[in-house]
Design a protein around this motif. Structure first.
Motif, PDB file in Angstrom:
ATOM      1  N   ARG A 220     -50.721 -80.075 -57.883  1.00  0.00           N
ATOM      2  CA  ARG A 220     -51.837 -80.907 -58.338  1.00  0.00           C
ATOM      3  C   ARG A 220     -51.940 -80.987 -59.860  1.00  0.00           C
ATOM      4  N   HIS A 221     -51.648 -79.885 -60.565  1.00  0.00           N
ATOM      5  CA  HIS A 221     -52.093 -79.796 -61.956  1.00  0.00           C
ATOM      6  C   HIS A 221     -51.029 -79.506 -63.006  1.00  0.00           C
ATOM      7  N   LEU A 222     -49.894 -78.994 -62.655  1.00  0.00           N
ATOM      8  CA  LEU A 222     -48.942 -78.577 -63.682  1.00  0.00           C
ATOM      9  C   LEU A 222     -47.964 -79.687 -64.055  1.00  0.00           C
ATOM     10  N   PRO A 223     -47.614 -79.790 -65.339  1.00  0.00           N
ATOM     11  CA  PRO A 223     -46.511 -80.669 -65.717  1.00  0.00           C
ATOM     12  C   PRO A 223     -45.243 -80.246 -64.969  1.00  0.00           C
ATOM     13  N   ARG A 266     -52.411 -85.819 -57.429  1.00  0.00           N
ATOM     14  CA  ARG A 266     -51.722 -85.104 -58.504  1.00  0.00           C
ATOM     15  C   ARG A 266     -52.152 -85.694 -59.848  1.00  0.00           C
ATOM     16  N   ARG A 267     -52.638 -84.817 -60.724  1.00  0.00           N
ATOM     17  CA  ARG A 267     -53.024 -85.220 -62.074  1.00  0.00           C
ATOM     18  C   ARG A 267     -52.622 -84.090 -63.025  1.00  0.00           C
ATOM     19  N   PRO A 268     -51.387 -84.105 -63.530  1.00  0.00           N
ATOM     20  CA  PRO A 268     -50.908 -83.003 -64.377  1.00  0.00           C
ATOM     21  C   PRO A 268     -51.756 -82.852 -65.632  1.00  0.00           C
ATOM     22  N   MET A 269     -52.026 -81.600 -65.990  1.00  0.00           N
ATOM     23  CA  MET A 269     -52.772 -81.327 -67.211  1.00  0.00           C
ATOM     24  C   MET A 269     -51.954 -81.719 -68.439  1.00  0.00           C
ATOM     25  N   ARG A 270     -52.643 -81.972 -69.524  1.00  0.00           N
ATOM     26  CA  ARG A 270     -51.990 -82.323 -70.778  1.00  0.00           C
ATOM     27  C   ARG A 270     -51.254 -81.110 -71.348  1.00  0.00           C
ATOM     28  N   TRP A 271     -50.221 -81.375 -72.130  1.00  0.00           N
ATOM     29  CA  TRP A 271     -49.510 -80.274 -72.780  1.00  0.00           C
ATOM     30  C   TRP A 271     -50.403 -79.574 -73.797  1.00  0.00           C
ATOM     31  N   SER A 272     -51.372 -80.296 -74.347  1.00  0.00           N
ATOM     32  CA  SER A 272     -52.321 -79.650 -75.256  1.00  0.00           C
ATOM     33  C   SER A 272     -53.170 -78.619 -74.508  1.00  0.00           C
ATOM     34  N   THR A 273     -53.448 -78.878 -73.221  1.00  0.00           N
ATOM     35  CA  THR A 273     -54.183 -77.902 -72.404  1.00  0.00           C
ATOM     36  C   THR A 273     -53.317 -76.689 -72.120  1.00  0.00           C
ATOM     37  N   VAL A 274     -52.034 -76.913 -71.852  1.00  0.00           N
ATOM     38  CA  VAL A 274     -51.100 -75.794 -71.663  1.00  0.00           C
ATOM     39  C   VAL A 274     -51.101 -74.911 -72.910  1.00  0.00           C
ATOM     40  N   TRP A 275     -51.048 -75.526 -74.083  1.00  0.00           N
ATOM     41  CA  TRP A 275     -51.031 -74.761 -75.326  1.00  0.00           C
ATOM     42  C   TRP A 275     -52.363 -74.034 -75.531  1.00  0.00           C
ATOM     43  N   ARG A 276     -53.464 -74.693 -75.199  1.00  0.00           N
ATOM     44  CA  ARG A 276     -54.781 -74.053 -75.309  1.00  0.00           C
ATOM     45  C   ARG A 276     -54.859 -72.819 -74.417  1.00  0.00           C
ATOM     46  N   MET A 277     -54.377 -72.932 -73.180  1.00  0.00           N
ATOM     47  CA  MET A 277     -54.387 -71.795 -72.262  1.00  0.00           C
ATOM     48  C   MET A 277     -53.482 -70.675 -72.770  1.00  0.00           C
TER      49      MET A 277
END
Length: 286
Positions: A220-223, A266-277
């Motif tokens: 659902r959420h991961l690139p 499915r709605r992958p999170m932004r890469w900016s969210t990956v970096w924030r996490m």
């Protein structure tokens, strides 16, 4: 603030103690909703709204019912979910919560500290990788289902709980959507929910749903590049940690189920969210 409690009808004494501790708060909840999950509800205190469901919809489904009922009242800004066998030991929990949400409009979720009757917090109840100090406050990437608050403004934007999950990892699904919409998640150990020491594996379907929902989270959420990393990491950790052969078999059965079955949009999170996490200490690969 509005309070939501789910119950299977098998903890009437604990439920009444929880509701009494809610009533004892120095800042009163404007609404309290108790949802009966396919079982008759016990007698409830005056002013508590009862919602009787014909079947158990799971944690996700039941909390969505409670959320919708609170939204219908039209006067709730912050939703507080509490386990029916929890207890608010202090009387200033709600006033502290109100102050936190009022001070920061982008504060979407506040996670309570959960501790047993001896004041001990299990490692799994600290929502960060470095879990040695349960008293360390700070921004995190997930939260505890047993005791937390949710901004209704946030829920209006990101939606509610994932009905398909039933239980396990529903908090992570909601947390990832919140982070991707630029909301903050705060772990505040000063807000205590007393809760009996338990193991999630006490539920027979725990292993299967843990694996299935873990796959669904990724789908659902991961690139796309992170999906095999995330699932590979958790598969390796599960094989190393699990000592129950039947549990391990059920886990792999759930994994296959998660791969084969649809899991919603499915709605992958932004890469900016990956970096924030990642900066918050928990990149979405573990």
């Amino acid at each position: 603030m509005g309070v939501a409690v789910l119950t299977m009808g098998n903890r009437p004494v604990e439920l009444r103690a929880l509701l009494d501790s809610v009533a004892a708060q120095d800042e009163k909840a404007v609404r309290i909703v108790v949802v009966g999950q396919g079982a008759p509800l016990p007698e409830l205190p005056e002013g508590v709204t009862a919602v009787q469901l014909p079947e158990n919809l799971g944690v996700s489904g039941g909390r969505n019912v409670a959320m919708r009922r609170l939204r219908e009242f039209g006067d709730v800004d912050v939703l507080i979910d509490l386990d029916d066998d929890g207890l608010l030991v202090e009387t200033d929990v709600f006033s502290r919560l109100a102050d936190l949400h009022e001070a920061d409009p982008k504060l979407g979720i506040v996670s309570f500290r959960i501790a047993d009757e001896q004041g001990e917090t299990q490692r799994r109840h600290v929502p960060r990788l470095r879990a040695k100090d349960p008293m360390r406050r700070g921004l995190v990437t997930t939260f505890l289902g047993g005791g937390h608050s949710l901004s209704m403004a946030m829920l209006e934007r990101i939606g509610g709980w994932p009905d398909e999950f039933f239980f396990t990892h529903e908090e992570t699904d909601l947390a990832w959507r919140a982070l991707d919409d630029d909301w903050k998640i705060l772990y505040e150990p000063a807000l205590l929910l007393q809760h009996p020491r338990t193991s999630p594996a006490r539920h027979a379907v725990y292993y299967r749903m843990t694996a299935r929902n873990r796959v669904w989270l990724a789908k659902r959420h991961l690139p796309a590049p992170l999906v095999p990393l995330y699932l590979g990491t958790w598969t390796a950790m599960t094989v190393l940690r699990t000592r129950d052969p039947k549990g391990l078999k059920a886990w792999f059965g759930g994994f296959v189920e998660g791969v084969r079955q649809p899991c919603g949009r499915r709605r992958p999170m932004r890469w900016s969210t990956v970096w924030r996490m990642t900066r918050l200490g928990r990149p979405p690969v573990i």
